[in-house]
Write an enzyme that holds these catalytic residues in place. Structure first.
Site, short mmCIF file in Angstrom:
data_model
loop_
_atom_site.label_atom_id
_atom_site.label_comp_id
_atom_site.label_asym_id
_atom_site.label_seq_id
_atom_site.Cartn_x
_atom_site.Cartn_y
_atom_site.Cartn_z
CG ASP A 107 -2.04 0.92 1.23
OD1 ASP A 107 -1.95 1.93 0.51
OD2 ASP A 107 -3.02 0.67 1.94
CG ASP A 208 -3.43 6.55 0.56
OD1 ASP A 208 -4.34 5.87 1.08
OD2 ASP A 208 -3.16 7.70 0.93
CD GLU A 250 -8.13 5.76 -1.00
OE1 GLU A 250 -8.94 5.72 -0.06
OE2 GLU A 250 -7.03 6.33 -0.90
CG HIS A 322 -7.73 0.96 5.95
ND1 HIS A 322 -7.82 0.74 4.58
CD2 HIS A 322 -7.12 2.15 6.09
CE1 HIS A 322 -7.27 1.75 3.94
NE2 HIS A 322 -6.84 2.63 4.83
CG ASP A 323 -9.91 4.55 5.10
OD1 ASP A 323 -9.18 4.54 6.10
OD2 ASP A 323 -9.51 4.82 3.95
O1 TEU Z 1 -7.89 7.49 2.43
C1 TEU Z 1 -8.28 8.56 1.64
C2 TEU Z 1 -9.34 9.38 2.17
O2 TEU Z 1 -9.69 10.39 1.60
C3 TEU Z 1 -9.88 8.96 3.48
O3 TEU Z 1 -9.28 9.76 4.40
C4 TEU Z 1 -11.32 9.05 3.56
O4 TEU Z 1 -11.80 10.27 3.11
C5 TEU Z 1 -11.70 8.88 4.97
O5 TEU Z 1 -11.10 7.72 5.47
C6 TEU Z 1 -13.14 8.74 5.09
O6 TEU Z 1 -13.39 8.65 6.43
C7 TEU Z 1 -6.58 7.05 2.37
C8 TEU Z 1 -6.36 5.92 3.35
O7 TEU Z 1 -7.16 4.83 2.99
C9 TEU Z 1 -6.62 6.41 4.74
O8 TEU Z 1 -6.52 5.38 5.70
C10 TEU Z 1 -5.62 7.49 5.02
O9 TEU Z 1 -5.90 8.06 6.28
C11 TEU Z 1 -5.67 8.59 3.96
O10 TEU Z 1 -5.67 8.08 2.64
C12 TEU Z 1 -4.46 9.47 4.08
O11 TEU Z 1 -3.34 8.78 3.63
#
Ligand code: TEU
Length: 545
Positions: A107, A208, A250, A322-323
């Site tokens: 990642d 990402d 992503e 994970h989000d």
């Molecule tokens: O996520 C991208 C992102 O925009 C997220 O922050 C999303 O908007 C948020 O999780 C919604 O709640 C990626 C990764 O998957 C995330 O874990 C990271 O925090 C983020 O990028 C920053 O690198």
């Protein structure tokens, strides 16, 4: 049914037939008793993953990092964070996984680094420093930032550095300064880091927020900047010259037209997009403001993407990462019908064209958790709590949002067995274990032939066995039905019908006549009835020359 059909990974587009499994390493398996998951823990659980039948692991970041955002803040792209282990452990994992037919997809966070990355430490020394231009700076005075852009996790997107009399730009935390892709030296440094990993046998990357690399803060543009496609084509050319490396972008901003640009093979940008339109349908504006899922809207969304990318691009299939909160708590029923609804949701998703991603614990039907605010770790949750309290939102309402949508729902430790801390660790884990681990755990699932785990295993095997699943076209049935999601896929002489009841009610559904006498490939109820029972799901197949 055969447990596993190995994919022929010499085919450049092997990933079109593959199923991936996402590991959030901090929460997967601890082996050194510090309450944090590690690489040795993943090695220990490879047999489990092989039994499930997956072809690749999307490994959330394990690079050196101060962990301000759980590794999405990288301080060395070519080192393993000691919290997870050593480079030897990583090499061991790559080898041990490969032996089991499992590819490792790392990642990569190329949009920003940690503010503790040596590049940034240099960059902030002076305007003349050769690394200064690796980041995005604008002149300013202490109380006037260049503009009013906000960071994704709250607060201004600009942080002032007094001795430079400049602000640096960060779309995420202050500790995640944005990298300046306009600078060719920066881009080359990133390509070198990528080649370091492909030389070690890494077979792909999840990229990402890749649609945000070509930011243009002066025009308040974050996603889809004017040079984005040029940068992606260069990235492909310079960093992934060898065939067969899979790249998963992503792309929060992707609509179907953009997704075609990103993933059409002849454009040589990304293998596939990971886009979120379907999973944002149950929110009003911000993700914290949940509204009920309108099933006809979901069906229409899935239909548009299935038909829009068919033969023209490639999509990821997912409900979780994970989000995101746990899907069984979100669109299923995590009490009475937990098992039935987890299987139903899996059936709906795994009958589609695209590359499925299973997020750790999804195959067990793991659920959301409710914690007091002090027990959460995710900075996004704490920022929201502070912001909304300051705006006068009642605390109870804020907690409801966090319980429904907070990212830590996905990050509680993996539930392996009934031992203390669910077998995740011998020490107190970094985030509490969900108390339901006594019933929801991998050991219980492996021991029960009717578990969610074995159902996922069958879905994975079906994708390998029936090309209609990976290649067929898509026709939506009963678009206006508010309770049943049903569709037909066709490929050569194979015809598949997927029928899913999204409610806890018993509802009528007329199976299309051409499926009279069809074979039931999989179902979450043992017998068949005239009506669809709560969360009932089935996959029917007819083969007609
Ligand atoms: O996520 C991208 C992102 O925009 C997220 O922050 C999303 O908007 C948020 O999780 C919604 O709640 C990626 C990764 O998957 C995330 O874990 C990271 O925090 C983020 O990028 C920053 O690198």
């Amino acid at each position: 049914m055969a447990n596993r059909t190995a994919l022929d990974k010499t085919q450049p587009d092997w990933w079109k037939q593959a199923v991936f499994y996402q590991i959030y390493p901090k929460s997967f398996q601890d082996t050194d008793g510090d309450g944090l998951g590690d690489l040795q823990g993943i090695i220990k659980r490879l047999d489990y993953l092989q039994t499930l039948g997956i072809d690749g692991i999307w490994l959330s970041p394990v690079f050196a990092s101060p962990q301000a955002d759980n590794g999405y803040d990288i301080s060395d792209y070519c080192a393993i964070d000691p919290m997870f282990g050593t480079m030897d452990d990583m090499e061991h994992l790559i080898r041990a996984a490969k032996k089991r037919g499992i590819s490792i997809i790392m990642d990569l966070v190329l949009n920003h680094s940690s503010d503790e990355h040596p590049w940034f430490l240099e960059a902030r020394k002076s305007r003349e420093n050769p690394y200064h231009d690796f980041y995005v700076w604008r002149d300013g005075t202490p109380d006037t930032p260049p503009n009013d852009m906000q960071a994704v996790f709250g607060g201004s997107a600009w942080t002032y550095v007094p001795h430079l009399r400049q602000y640096y730009f960060h779309q995420f935390l202050e500790k995640q300064p944005d990298l300046n892709w306009e600078n060719p030296a920066l881009r080359n440094a990133l390509y070198q880091a990528i080649r370091f990993w492909t030389d070690k046998g890494i077979e792909g990357f999840r990229l990402d927020v890749i649609d945000q690399i070509a930011k243009e803060p002066d025009r308040k543009i974050t996603a889809n900047g004017s040079r984005l496609h040029e940068f992606l084509q260069e990235l492909h050319r310079e960093a992934f010259p060898q065939a067969g490396i899979v790249t998963v972008g992503e792309t929060w901003s992707a609509d179907i037209d953009r997704a075609r640009l990103f993933s059409a093979p002849e454009r040589k940008e990304l293998s596939m997009v990971f886009q979120f339109e379907h999973i944002c349908l149950d929110q009003a504006g911000e993700k914290w403001d949940a509204i009920p899922l309108d099933l006809p809207r979901l069906k229409d969304c899935v239909r548009r993407w299935q038909q829009g990318l068919h033969t023209e691009g490639w999509n990821s299939l997912f409900f979780n990462n994970h989000d995101l909160p746990r899907i069984v708590s979100r669109w299923g029923d995590d009490t009475t019908y937990r098992v039935a609804s987890a299987k139903m949701l899996a059936t709906m998703l795994h009958g589609l064209q695209g590359t499925p991603y299973i997020y750790q614990g999804e195959e067990l039907g793991m659920t959301n958790i409710r914690l007091p605010i002090t027990a959460y770790v995710d900075p996004e949750i704490h920022n929201l709590y502070r912001d909304r309290l300051a705006k006068g939102v009642p605390e109870e309402e804020i907690m409801q949002s966090i319980w429904a949508r907070g990212r830590d729902n996905a990050r509680t430790p993996m539930q392996w067995n009934t031992e203390p801390f669910a077998g995740f660790s011998t020490a107190e884990p970094w985030l509490p274990v969900n108390p339901n681990y006594q019933t929801i755990n991998a050991q219980a699932a492996l021991d029960d032939p009717d578990s969610v785990f074995w159902y996922y295993q069958k879905l994975i095997a079906l994708r390998k066995r029936y090309p209609v699943i990976g290649r067929g076209d898509f026709t939506l049935l009963c678009p206006q039905d508010t309770r049943v999601f049903a569709y037909v896929r066709r490929w050569n002489e194979q015809k598949l019908c997927v029928i899913c009841n999204f409610t806890a009610e018993t509802v009528p559904f007329a199976v299309p006549e051409d499926f009279d006498g069809a074979e039931t490939l999989l179902a979450n109820y043992k017998d068949t009835g005239a009506m669809l029972r709560p969360y009932e799901a089935k996959m029917l197949l007819v083969t007609a020359p």
